[in-house]
Design an enzyme around this catalytic site. Structure first.
Site, PDB file in Angstrom:
ATOM      1  N   LYS A  30      39.538  28.083  45.844  1.00 41.12           N
ATOM      2  CA  LYS A  30      40.714  28.072  44.954  1.00 41.12           C
ATOM      3  C   LYS A  30      41.751  27.071  45.465  1.00 41.12           C
ATOM      4  CE  LYS A  30      39.187  31.233  42.151  1.00 41.12           C
ATOM      5  NZ  LYS A  30      38.758  30.851  40.805  1.00 41.12           N
ATOM      6  N   TYR A  84      35.659  31.860  49.426  1.00 35.35           N
ATOM      7  CA  TYR A  84      36.091  32.030  48.037  1.00 35.35           C
ATOM      8  C   TYR A  84      37.545  31.566  47.879  1.00 35.35           C
ATOM      9  CZ  TYR A  84      38.639  34.475  44.418  1.00 35.35           C
ATOM     10  OH  TYR A  84      39.513  34.749  43.403  1.00 35.35           O
ATOM     11  N   SER A 118      44.306  32.040  42.415  1.00 38.45           N
ATOM     12  CA  SER A 118      44.437  33.393  42.950  1.00 38.45           C
ATOM     13  C   SER A 118      45.568  33.447  43.963  1.00 38.45           C
ATOM     14  CB  SER A 118      43.116  33.762  43.642  1.00 38.45           C
ATOM     15  OG  SER A 118      43.293  34.876  44.470  1.00 38.45           O
TER      16      SER A 118
HETATM   17  N1  UFG Z   1      40.641  48.759  49.581  1.00 38.84           N
HETATM   18  C1  UFG Z   1      40.259  49.940  50.172  1.00 38.84           C
HETATM   19  N2  UFG Z   1      38.988  50.392  49.966  1.00 38.84           N
HETATM   20  C2  UFG Z   1      38.092  49.735  49.183  1.00 38.84           C
HETATM   21  C3  UFG Z   1      38.488  48.527  48.570  1.00 38.84           C
HETATM   22  C4  UFG Z   1      39.766  48.070  48.790  1.00 38.84           C
HETATM   23  O1  UFG Z   1      41.033  50.582  50.889  1.00 38.84           O
HETATM   24  O2  UFG Z   1      36.941  50.197  49.063  1.00 38.84           O
HETATM   25  C5  UFG Z   1      42.015  48.276  49.760  1.00 38.84           C
HETATM   26  C6  UFG Z   1      42.107  46.925  50.450  1.00 38.84           C
HETATM   27  O3  UFG Z   1      42.143  47.090  51.858  1.00 38.84           O
HETATM   28  C7  UFG Z   1      43.410  46.379  49.878  1.00 38.84           C
HETATM   29  C8  UFG Z   1      43.443  46.950  48.466  1.00 38.84           C
HETATM   30  O4  UFG Z   1      42.577  48.094  48.490  1.00 38.84           O
HETATM   31  O5  UFG Z   1      44.511  46.895  50.579  1.00 38.84           O
HETATM   32  C9  UFG Z   1      42.963  46.005  47.389  1.00 38.84           C
HETATM   33  O6  UFG Z   1      41.690  45.495  47.745  1.00 38.84           O
HETATM   34  P1  UFG Z   1      40.774  44.688  46.710  1.00 38.84           P
HETATM   35  O7  UFG Z   1      39.497  44.376  47.409  1.00 38.84           O
HETATM   36  O8  UFG Z   1      40.711  45.398  45.430  1.00 38.84           O
HETATM   37  O9  UFG Z   1      41.606  43.362  46.445  1.00 38.84           O
HETATM   38  P2  UFG Z   1      42.153  42.252  47.465  1.00 38.84           P
HETATM   39  O10 UFG Z   1      43.638  42.304  47.396  1.00 38.84           O
HETATM   40  O11 UFG Z   1      41.520  42.338  48.775  1.00 38.84           O
HETATM   41  O12 UFG Z   1      41.571  40.939  46.797  1.00 38.84           O
HETATM   42  C10 UFG Z   1      41.858  40.642  45.453  1.00 38.84           C
HETATM   43  C11 UFG Z   1      40.681  39.929  44.828  1.00 38.84           C
HETATM   44  C12 UFG Z   1      40.514  38.556  45.385  1.00 38.84           C
HETATM   45  C13 UFG Z   1      41.788  37.817  45.356  1.00 38.84           C
HETATM   46  C14 UFG Z   1      42.904  38.596  45.956  1.00 38.84           C
HETATM   47  C15 UFG Z   1      44.198  37.894  45.682  1.00 38.84           C
HETATM   48  O13 UFG Z   1      39.492  40.645  45.023  1.00 38.84           O
HETATM   49  O14 UFG Z   1      39.579  37.888  44.595  1.00 38.84           O
HETATM   50  O15 UFG Z   1      43.001  39.884  45.374  1.00 38.84           O
HETATM   51  O16 UFG Z   1      45.215  38.389  46.469  1.00 38.84           O
HETATM   52  F1  UFG Z   1      41.638  36.652  46.032  1.00 38.84           F
END
Ligand code: UFG
Length: 332
Positions: free
Chosen positions: A153, A149, A124
């Protein structure tokens, strides 16, 4: 010769199995349905018109895992059997270290025993921690993960590097996924998070469908064009095809350990996502701005050139395709 896919009924695993079968490969799936459903297997058959072998086992069960290697001629292994919920990993780190790290070690030991030495690992972009530079290249420093998590990785990547150093007859591809979204165009398989989703796209889909009231946008004071977090969203079918290319590389090369970013190279903000989703579906996505989520970074997107040059792979689907597919799956 078969490709063994652990976690093949899961989100990324199932899409990769579809691509493997479409490419004419023989597939053996193992899954314990801890985060997936048996119906997925039928749907894979429906999509591809092809069959595969299936074992309902936990990959931590060494005896049963060995049986799979006894009963099949395995050429290579793709490991999708990892847990992936960031929040849960903070609450229950031992569960994550046990399933992800001990599980990978047991799998690698079993492969070693049966002299199967081609391994494709689902890593990831989270291993980059706070990225050294944007867009992120594979040689950027890793470490500084903000949750167990992500650390699993990182640990497994290190284990694979050490393994290869000790025995150069291995062929290993480490694939660093950016943000997988979307679903198969048939609408038959897709992402089904248990409970309230923590990732952006599944949450947006459930707001649009009326299941959830509104999206909380985690912060609009980041140093990004509109203040909200920027990510590299990649269509899961593009991602799945990346695995086929990685497998082909391992088959062509003598031996080696390779690391690739699987992303599009384009970053979209949370509000870009909301807007694209509304445009594609004609549905309103109600949102409110709330505090930043702890552990989130401002910007994360890939430089995917290495995969393009060395694997001949690149993501081709657009953000609209991703929104359309995620919505299509929800509706079905
Ligand atoms: N976000 C919101 N509201 C929500 C959910 C997310 O504003 O309800 C925002 C987060 O702050 C972030 C973006 O949307 O800016 C993406 O968030 P995600 O939770 O969809 O994804 P992340 O980038 O945090 O994490 C993902 C995967 C992980 C992985 C990571 C790798 O969930 O498993 O990408 O960079 F490790």
């Amino acid at each position: 010769m078969s490709i063994l896919v652990t976690g093949g009924a899961g989100y990324i695993g199932s899409h990769t199995v579809v691509e493997l079968l479409n490419a004419g490969r023989e597939v053996v799936i193992i899954d314990n349905f801890s985060n997936s459903k048996p119906e997925v297997l039928e749907r894979i058959k429906q999509i591809t018109g092809k069959d595969f072998k299936f074992y309902e086992i936990d990959y931590l069960n060494r005896k049963e895992l060995e049986k799979v290697f006894e009963e099949n001629e395995i050429e290579a292994v793709m490991n999708f059997a990892g847990y992936k919920a960031v929040g849960e990993s903070v609450q229950n780190p031992l569960k994550y270290y046990n399933n992800n790290v001990s599980g990978a070690i047991g799998l690698l030991e079993t492969m070693n025993k049966y002299n199967v030495k081609k391994f494709i690992f689902s890593s990831s972009a989270t291993v980059y921690g706070e990225p050294e530079k944007i867009p992120i290249t594979e040689d950027c420093k890793t470490g500084g993960t903000t949750n167990p998590y992500g650390t699993t990785k990182l640990f497994i990547e290190q284990i694979l590097q050490d393994l290869y150093k000790s025995d150069e007859t291995w062929d290993i591809a480490i694939l660093r996924y950016f943000n997988p979204v979307g679903a198969h165009e048939s609408g038959l398989i897709g992402e089904e998070p248990q409970g309230i989703p923590s990732n952006l796209m599944p949450y947006v889909v459930r707001v649009a469908s009326g299941d959830l009231e509104q999206l909380s946008v985690f912060g609009n004071d980041y140093d990004t064009p509109d203040g909200t977090g920027v990510r590299d969203y990649i269509h899961v079918v593009d991602l799945a095809q990346g695995h086929i290319k990685a497998l082909e590389k391992l088959e062509k090369e003598k031996t080696g350990i390779y690391t690739y970013n699987l992303g599009t190279g384009v970053g979209y903000s949370v509000l870009d996502m909301v807007k694209a989703f509304e445009e594609v579906t004609g549905k309103k996505v109600k949102y409110k701005i709330v505090e930043r989520r702890p552990g989130d970074i401002a910007i994360c997107y890939s430089n995917p050139q290495k995969a393009k040059i060395e694997l001949g792979w690149q993501a081709i689907k657009t953000l609209k395709d991703m929104c359309k597919a995620s919505w299509g799956y929800m509706q079905k």
